[in-house]
Design a protein around this motif. Structure first.
Motif, PDB file in Angstrom:
ATOM      1  N   THR A 256      39.695  -4.175 -22.151  1.00 37.75           N
ATOM      2  CA  THR A 256      38.351  -4.315 -22.726  1.00 37.75           C
ATOM      3  C   THR A 256      37.589  -5.533 -22.219  1.00 37.75           C
ATOM      4  O   THR A 256      36.386  -5.650 -22.468  1.00 37.75           O
ATOM      5  CB  THR A 256      38.445  -4.411 -24.253  1.00 37.75           C
ATOM      6  N   GLU A 257      38.253  -6.461 -21.527  1.00 40.35           N
ATOM      7  CA  GLU A 257      37.612  -7.732 -21.192  1.00 40.35           C
ATOM      8  C   GLU A 257      36.354  -7.538 -20.350  1.00 40.35           C
ATOM      9  O   GLU A 257      35.312  -8.160 -20.605  1.00 40.35           O
ATOM     10  CB  GLU A 257      38.589  -8.653 -20.451  1.00 40.35           C
ATOM     11  N   LYS A 258      36.420  -6.673 -19.351  1.00 35.53           N
ATOM     12  CA  LYS A 258      35.262  -6.467 -18.484  1.00 35.53           C
ATOM     13  C   LYS A 258      34.104  -5.836 -19.249  1.00 35.53           C
ATOM     14  O   LYS A 258      32.940  -6.177 -19.026  1.00 35.53           O
ATOM     15  CB  LYS A 258      35.632  -5.584 -17.293  1.00 35.53           C
ATOM     16  N   LEU A 259      34.426  -4.913 -20.154  1.00 35.33           N
ATOM     17  CA  LEU A 259      33.367  -4.263 -20.923  1.00 35.33           C
ATOM     18  C   LEU A 259      32.662  -5.267 -21.829  1.00 35.33           C
ATOM     19  O   LEU A 259      31.430  -5.261 -21.926  1.00 35.33           O
ATOM     20  CB  LEU A 259      33.943  -3.119 -21.755  1.00 35.33           C
ATOM     21  N   VAL A 260      33.421  -6.118 -22.485  1.00 32.54           N
ATOM     22  CA  VAL A 260      32.821  -7.127 -23.362  1.00 32.54           C
ATOM     23  C   VAL A 260      31.902  -8.038 -22.552  1.00 32.54           C
ATOM     24  O   VAL A 260      30.766  -8.319 -22.949  1.00 32.54           O
ATOM     25  CB  VAL A 260      33.908  -7.950 -24.085  1.00 32.54           C
ATOM     26  N   ALA A 261      32.384  -8.496 -21.401  1.00 34.08           N
ATOM     27  CA  ALA A 261      31.574  -9.376 -20.555  1.00 34.08           C
ATOM     28  C   ALA A 261      30.327  -8.659 -20.046  1.00 34.08           C
ATOM     29  O   ALA A 261      29.242  -9.246 -19.974  1.00 34.08           O
ATOM     30  CB  ALA A 261      32.411  -9.884 -19.382  1.00 34.08           C
ATOM     31  N   PHE A 262      30.476  -7.381 -19.699  1.00 38.25           N
ATOM     32  CA  PHE A 262      29.338  -6.604 -19.214  1.00 38.25           C
ATOM     33  C   PHE A 262      28.277  -6.458 -20.300  1.00 38.25           C
ATOM     34  O   PHE A 262      27.074  -6.633 -20.045  1.00 38.25           O
ATOM     35  CB  PHE A 262      29.809  -5.234 -18.743  1.00 38.25           C
ATOM     36  N   MET A 263      28.701  -6.154 -21.518  1.00 42.17           N
ATOM     37  CA  MET A 263      27.746  -5.998 -22.616  1.00 42.17           C
ATOM     38  C   MET A 263      27.071  -7.326 -22.951  1.00 42.17           C
ATOM     39  O   MET A 263      25.873  -7.373 -23.247  1.00 42.17           O
ATOM     40  CB  MET A 263      28.447  -5.421 -23.842  1.00 42.17           C
ATOM     41  N   GLU A 264      27.823  -8.397 -22.885  1.00 43.23           N
ATOM     42  CA  GLU A 264      27.244  -9.720 -23.143  1.00 43.23           C
ATOM     43  C   GLU A 264      26.176 -10.051 -22.111  1.00 43.23           C
ATOM     44  O   GLU A 264      25.057 -10.472 -22.453  1.00 43.23           O
ATOM     45  CB  GLU A 264      28.344 -10.774 -23.119  1.00 43.23           C
ATOM     46  N   SER A 265      26.479  -9.849 -20.838  1.00 35.09           N
ATOM     47  CA  SER A 265      25.509 -10.183 -19.790  1.00 35.09           C
ATOM     48  C   SER A 265      24.299  -9.255 -19.834  1.00 35.09           C
ATOM     49  O   SER A 265      23.171  -9.686 -19.597  1.00 35.09           O
ATOM     50  CB  SER A 265      26.182 -10.128 -18.417  1.00 35.09           C
ATOM     51  N   SER A 266      24.515  -7.977 -20.163  1.00 34.56           N
ATOM     52  CA  SER A 266      23.407  -7.029 -20.230  1.00 34.56           C
ATOM     53  C   SER A 266      22.445  -7.392 -21.349  1.00 34.56           C
ATOM     54  O   SER A 266      21.221  -7.350 -21.183  1.00 34.56           O
ATOM     55  CB  SER A 266      23.931  -5.605 -20.443  1.00 34.56           C
ATOM     56  N   LEU A 267      22.991  -7.774 -22.515  1.00 33.68           N
ATOM     57  CA  LEU A 267      22.131  -8.144 -23.632  1.00 33.68           C
ATOM     58  C   LEU A 267      21.402  -9.451 -23.349  1.00 33.68           C
ATOM     59  O   LEU A 267      20.208  -9.587 -23.649  1.00 33.68           O
ATOM     60  CB  LEU A 267      22.955  -8.255 -24.914  1.00 33.68           C
ATOM     61  N   ALA A 268      22.093 -10.405 -22.744  1.00 32.58           N
ATOM     62  CA  ALA A 268      21.449 -11.669 -22.392  1.00 32.58           C
ATOM     63  C   ALA A 268      20.308 -11.434 -21.408  1.00 32.58           C
ATOM     64  O   ALA A 268      19.236 -12.042 -21.521  1.00 32.58           O
ATOM     65  CB  ALA A 268      22.481 -12.630 -21.799  1.00 32.58           C
ATOM     66  N   ARG A 269      20.511 -10.541 -20.462  1.00 31.30           N
ATOM     67  CA  ARG A 269      19.468 -10.241 -19.475  1.00 31.30           C
ATOM     68  C   ARG A 269      18.276  -9.557 -20.140  1.00 31.30           C
ATOM     69  O   ARG A 269      17.115  -9.864 -19.835  1.00 31.30           O
ATOM     70  CB  ARG A 269      20.043  -9.360 -18.373  1.00 31.30           C
ATOM     71  N   ALA A 270      18.541  -8.640 -21.079  1.00 33.64           N
ATOM     72  CA  ALA A 270      17.443  -7.961 -21.775  1.00 33.64           C
ATOM     73  C   ALA A 270      16.630  -8.946 -22.603  1.00 33.64           C
ATOM     74  O   ALA A 270      15.400  -8.875 -22.655  1.00 33.64           O
ATOM     75  CB  ALA A 270      18.001  -6.856 -22.669  1.00 33.64           C
ATOM     76  N   LEU A 271      17.307  -9.892 -23.246  1.00 38.09           N
ATOM     77  CA  LEU A 271      16.591 -10.903 -24.026  1.00 38.09           C
ATOM     78  C   LEU A 271      15.746 -11.786 -23.123  1.00 38.09           C
ATOM     79  O   LEU A 271      14.621 -12.150 -23.465  1.00 38.09           O
ATOM     80  CB  LEU A 271      17.586 -11.746 -24.817  1.00 38.09           C
ATOM     81  N   ALA A 272      16.278 -12.122 -21.964  1.00 37.98           N
ATOM     82  CA  ALA A 272      15.516 -12.951 -21.023  1.00 37.98           C
ATOM     83  C   ALA A 272      14.296 -12.214 -20.493  1.00 37.98           C
ATOM     84  O   ALA A 272      13.275 -12.827 -20.174  1.00 37.98           O
ATOM     85  CB  ALA A 272      16.411 -13.385 -19.865  1.00 37.98           C
ATOM     86  N   ASP A 273      14.381 -10.879 -20.424  1.00 43.38           N
ATOM     87  CA  ASP A 273      13.271 -10.075 -19.920  1.00 43.38           C
ATOM     88  C   ASP A 273      12.225  -9.768 -20.980  1.00 43.38           C
ATOM     89  O   ASP A 273      11.159  -9.230 -20.659  1.00 43.38           O
ATOM     90  CB  ASP A 273      13.788  -8.741 -19.369  1.00 43.38           C
ATOM     91  N   SER A 274      12.528 -10.066 -22.247  1.00 42.95           N
ATOM     92  CA  SER A 274      11.588  -9.743 -23.312  1.00 42.95           C
ATOM     93  C   SER A 274      10.307 -10.532 -23.147  1.00 42.95           C
ATOM     94  O   SER A 274      10.340 -11.728 -22.831  1.00 42.95           O
ATOM     95  CB  SER A 274      12.205 -10.047 -24.682  1.00 42.95           C
ATOM     96  N   PRO A 275       9.157  -9.905 -23.364  1.00 41.81           N
ATOM     97  CA  PRO A 275       7.890 -10.613 -23.207  1.00 41.81           C
ATOM     98  C   PRO A 275       7.721 -11.680 -24.266  1.00 41.81           C
ATOM     99  O   PRO A 275       8.124 -11.493 -25.412  1.00 41.81           O
ATOM    100  CB  PRO A 275       6.844  -9.501 -23.374  1.00 41.81           C
TER     101      PRO A 275
END
Length: 250
Positions: A134-153
């Motif tokens: 599960t380690e890669k999935l957890v890291a992937f979800m963390e980075s994806s959410l962080a990127r979406a927050l950074a992209d928020s207007p």
């Protein structure tokens, strides 16, 4: 389990995923993996009478997540073969039942399809998280959410314009709820993980979306629903997102 890889790209991630998948599960039909330079989507799966097809971009096929991505898609194929309601229920039918007679923004309708895909992913990943690390999935979800927050207007006087679905605060909050629900469902995340802080930030950006309620929707999905139970769950979560909890109950 028969997996054949075609196109310019590595076969190892897909064969490695096959070997891992076959330790606990199997597919009746062969899988043809087609690596393409620029497909319309990063991955696209198709189911036919004599085979499953998985079209993958070369970028995805050479990424660090390639094996995990293939494992996830094999799990979707297994759910399809077993005629699981999540993979045989018509999304269009459920959305029609949920939204009949209501006016819904186009962006929210698009998000409803994404939410339906999350529900499919829950059931596919009940398989992948049962057999894979599960380690890669957890890291992937963390980075994806962080990127979406950074992209928020950013907030601005007079409001702001949403630029993309990925940057839309409301669907970002639902995506955060999905990530937490999936990982909590399998005990794959510890209290205090950074993903909780990111999810809280996503919820703060979308006050009309209840992170806790959507997390409960996803996390509480029964392991083996019948067609009626699954349709109701999909209708309920769709209606709450598209029209709001109070209006959905009217």
């Amino acid at each position: 389990m028969d997996v054949r890889v075609t196109g310019r790209g590595p076969s190892e991630p897909f064969l490695g995923a096959r070997d891992l998948f076959a330790t606990e599960y199997d597919l009746d039909l062969p899988v043809v993996v087609k690596i393409r330079e620029n497909p319309d989507e990063r991955t696209m799966a198709g189911h036919y009478d004599d085979r499953h097809e998985l079209i993958v971009s070369r970028r995805a096929a050479t990424s660090a997540m390639a094996r995990e991505l293939a494992l996830h898609e094999f799990a979707h194929m297994a759910r399809y073969e077993e005629a699981h309601p999540s993979h045989r229920q018509s999304t269009e039918e459920a959305l029609f039942l949920a939204l009949a007679g209501r006016s819904v923004e186009r962006r929210k309708l698009s998000h409803c399809y994404q939410i339906a895909n999350h529900m499919k992913d829950i059931y596919a990943d009940d398989i992948t998280l049962d057999i894979g690390p599960t380690e890669k999935l957890v890291a992937f979800m963390e980075s994806s959410l962080a990127r979406a927050l950074a992209d928020s207007p950013p907030s601005a006087p007079g409001g702001w314009q949403r630029r993309t679905d990925a940057a839309d605060p409301e669907i970002t909050a639902v995506n955060a709820a999905f990530a937490l629900a999936l990982l909590e469902r399998h005990g794959a995340i510890e209290d205090g993980h950074r993903l909780y802080d990111l999810a809280a930030a996503a919820a703060a950006d979308a006050p009309d979306v209840s992170l806790s309620r959507f997390k409960q929707h996803f996390r509480s999905l029964g392991a083996d629903p019948d067609e009626s139970e699954y349709r109701k769950a999909l209708v309920d979560v769709t209606r709450e997102y598209a029209v709001g909890r109070e209006r959905a109950a009217d």
